[in-house]
Design an enzyme around this catalytic site. Structure first.
Site, mmCIF file in Angstrom:
data_model
loop_
_atom_site.group_PDB
_atom_site.id
_atom_site.type_symbol
_atom_site.label_atom_id
_atom_site.label_comp_id
_atom_site.label_asym_id
_atom_site.label_seq_id
_atom_site.Cartn_x
_atom_site.Cartn_y
_atom_site.Cartn_z
ATOM 1 N N GLY A 21 0.789 -1.231 0.000
ATOM 2 C CA GLY A 21 0.000 0.000 0.000
ATOM 3 C C GLY A 21 0.817 1.275 0.000
ATOM 4 O O GLY A 21 0.347 2.314 0.467
ATOM 5 N N THR A 22 2.041 1.219 -0.553
ATOM 6 C CA THR A 22 2.822 2.466 -0.559
ATOM 7 C C THR A 22 2.208 3.486 -1.526
ATOM 8 O O THR A 22 2.233 4.686 -1.261
ATOM 9 C CB THR A 22 4.306 2.221 -0.903
ATOM 10 O OG1 THR A 22 4.404 1.574 -2.167
ATOM 11 C CG2 THR A 22 4.988 1.371 0.143
ATOM 12 N N ASN A 23 1.626 3.002 -2.622
ATOM 13 C CA ASN A 23 0.902 3.932 -3.507
ATOM 14 C C ASN A 23 -0.339 4.482 -2.804
ATOM 15 O O ASN A 23 -0.655 5.668 -2.921
ATOM 16 C CB ASN A 23 0.490 3.235 -4.809
ATOM 17 C CG ASN A 23 1.617 3.186 -5.809
ATOM 18 O OD1 ASN A 23 1.951 4.192 -6.432
ATOM 19 N ND2 ASN A 23 2.232 2.023 -5.967
ATOM 20 N N MET A 68 -3.764 -7.272 -7.033
ATOM 21 C CA MET A 68 -3.210 -8.393 -7.782
ATOM 22 C C MET A 68 -4.271 -9.404 -8.209
ATOM 23 O O MET A 68 -4.029 -10.603 -8.237
ATOM 24 C CB MET A 68 -2.132 -9.089 -6.945
ATOM 25 C CG MET A 68 -1.032 -8.169 -6.478
ATOM 26 S SD MET A 68 -0.286 -7.229 -7.803
ATOM 27 C CE MET A 68 0.732 -8.490 -8.516
ATOM 28 N N LEU A 87 -10.244 -7.865 -12.333
ATOM 29 C CA LEU A 87 -11.662 -7.548 -12.181
ATOM 30 C C LEU A 87 -12.398 -8.205 -13.344
ATOM 31 O O LEU A 87 -11.901 -8.200 -14.468
ATOM 32 C CB LEU A 87 -11.878 -6.031 -12.232
ATOM 33 C CG LEU A 87 -11.214 -5.222 -11.117
ATOM 34 C CD1 LEU A 87 -11.362 -3.737 -11.394
ATOM 35 C CD2 LEU A 87 -11.820 -5.587 -9.769
ATOM 36 N N ASN A 135 -5.362 2.072 -13.377
ATOM 37 C CA ASN A 135 -4.398 1.130 -12.800
ATOM 38 C C ASN A 135 -2.988 1.676 -12.969
ATOM 39 O O ASN A 135 -2.709 2.377 -13.943
ATOM 40 C CB ASN A 135 -4.512 -0.215 -13.540
ATOM 41 C CG ASN A 135 -3.550 -1.255 -13.010
ATOM 42 O OD1 ASN A 135 -3.391 -1.424 -11.792
ATOM 43 N ND2 ASN A 135 -2.877 -1.968 -13.910
ATOM 44 N N HIS A 140 0.886 0.344 -13.448
ATOM 45 C CA HIS A 140 1.596 -0.889 -13.810
ATOM 46 C C HIS A 140 3.102 -0.607 -13.875
ATOM 47 O O HIS A 140 3.530 0.395 -14.460
ATOM 48 C CB HIS A 140 1.095 -1.382 -15.178
ATOM 49 C CG HIS A 140 1.741 -2.665 -15.580
ATOM 50 N ND1 HIS A 140 1.373 -3.878 -15.048
ATOM 51 C CD2 HIS A 140 2.773 -2.920 -16.437
ATOM 52 C CE1 HIS A 140 2.144 -4.826 -15.563
ATOM 53 N NE2 HIS A 140 2.992 -4.273 -16.409
HETATM 54 C C1 GRF Z 1 3.260 -1.322 -7.600
HETATM 55 O O1 GRF Z 1 4.590 -1.425 -8.001
HETATM 56 C C2 GRF Z 1 2.341 -1.369 -8.793
HETATM 57 O O2 GRF Z 1 2.932 -0.962 -9.975
HETATM 58 C C3 GRF Z 1 1.996 -2.820 -8.909
HETATM 59 O O3 GRF Z 1 1.966 -3.284 -7.582
HETATM 60 C C4 GRF Z 1 2.835 -2.504 -6.762
HETATM 61 C C5 GRF Z 1 2.093 -2.124 -5.530
HETATM 62 O O4 GRF Z 1 2.894 -1.589 -4.532
HETATM 63 N N1 GRF Z 1 0.790 -2.978 -9.679
HETATM 64 P P1 GRF Z 1 2.253 -0.933 -3.238
HETATM 65 O O5 GRF Z 1 1.312 -1.957 -2.613
HETATM 66 O O6 GRF Z 1 1.552 0.317 -3.639
HETATM 67 O O7 GRF Z 1 3.411 -0.663 -2.328
#
Ligand code: GRF
Length: 185
Positions: A14-16, A88, A91, A105, A107
């Site tokens: 969940g860093t994003n 991951m 859908l 999304n 990627h």
């Molecule tokens: C990210 O690198 C994204 O590109 C991929 O999954 C990763 C998720 O990282 N689809 P986080 O959970 O946001 O740390």
């Protein structure tokens, strides 16, 4: 500012998501994170949901929650935008169609190159000179929807899967937010 209600789907760290929540706390950022959906009850990202008191739902095969129930919940929360941030699981076509609003999304490759999993291994194997990340609309095919933006860096000889991942993720945080600005203006 009237913000767009969004729901972030996650599976892992969940860093994003963290960056999205922090940005959404700024008055000028165009979205709110109203809801979090996660297919993994042990995901670290759920700690963020708890920390910021954002409602979350675990959506996996074990708890009998159907896509219809999720769609109804999205309606209840008046969600107008779904952000897949490391979700991951695919859908279903029906889900995408029934939601009927934007799903985006992030990627970790320069699409259309290296769709699917293990992108960093594939990038190294193909001896690419650059790599990066792509934010795109989600359609019914894997990693195939219209591209909103990409960000890249040049690979150097010392790079490995770990360093590529780190560099790519550092680009992702700004790429996701920039893409949100771009589609909402
Ligand atoms: C990210 O690198 C994204 O590109 C991929 O999954 C990763 C998720 O990282 N689809 P986080 O959970 O946001 O740390």
């Amino acid at each position: 500012m009237v913000k767009i209600n969004s729901c972030v789907f996650i599976s892992g760290k969940g860093t994003n998501l963290k960056k999205l929540i922090l940005n959404s706390n700024n008055y000028n950022f165009p979205i709110n994170v109203k809801l979090i959906i996660c297919n993994n009850k042990n995901a670290e990202g759920l700690i963020l949901a708890k920390k910021w008191s954002i409602p979350f739902i675990i959506f996996n095969n074990k708890n009998n929650l159907s896509e219809n129930k999720i769609l109804n919940t999205l309606k209840d929360y008046k969600i107008d935008l779904i952000l897949l941030a490391g979700y991951m699981r695919l859908l279903s076509k029906k889900f995408i169609r029934s939601f009927g609003k934007n799903i985006i999304n992030i990627h970790p490759s320069l699409l259309p190159k290296f769709k699917g999993l293990n992108t960093f291994e594939k990038v190294l194997k193909k001896k690419e000179i650059k790599t990066g990340c792509t934010v795109h609309f989600v359609n019914e095919k894997l990693d195939n929807g219209r591209i909103i933006l990409k960000k890249f860096f040049y690979i150097n000889k010392k790079d490995n899967v770990g360093t590529l991942k780190k560099k790519t993720q550092n680009l992702e945080y700004n790429a996701f937010s920039e893409a949100i600005f771009k589609i909402t203006k």
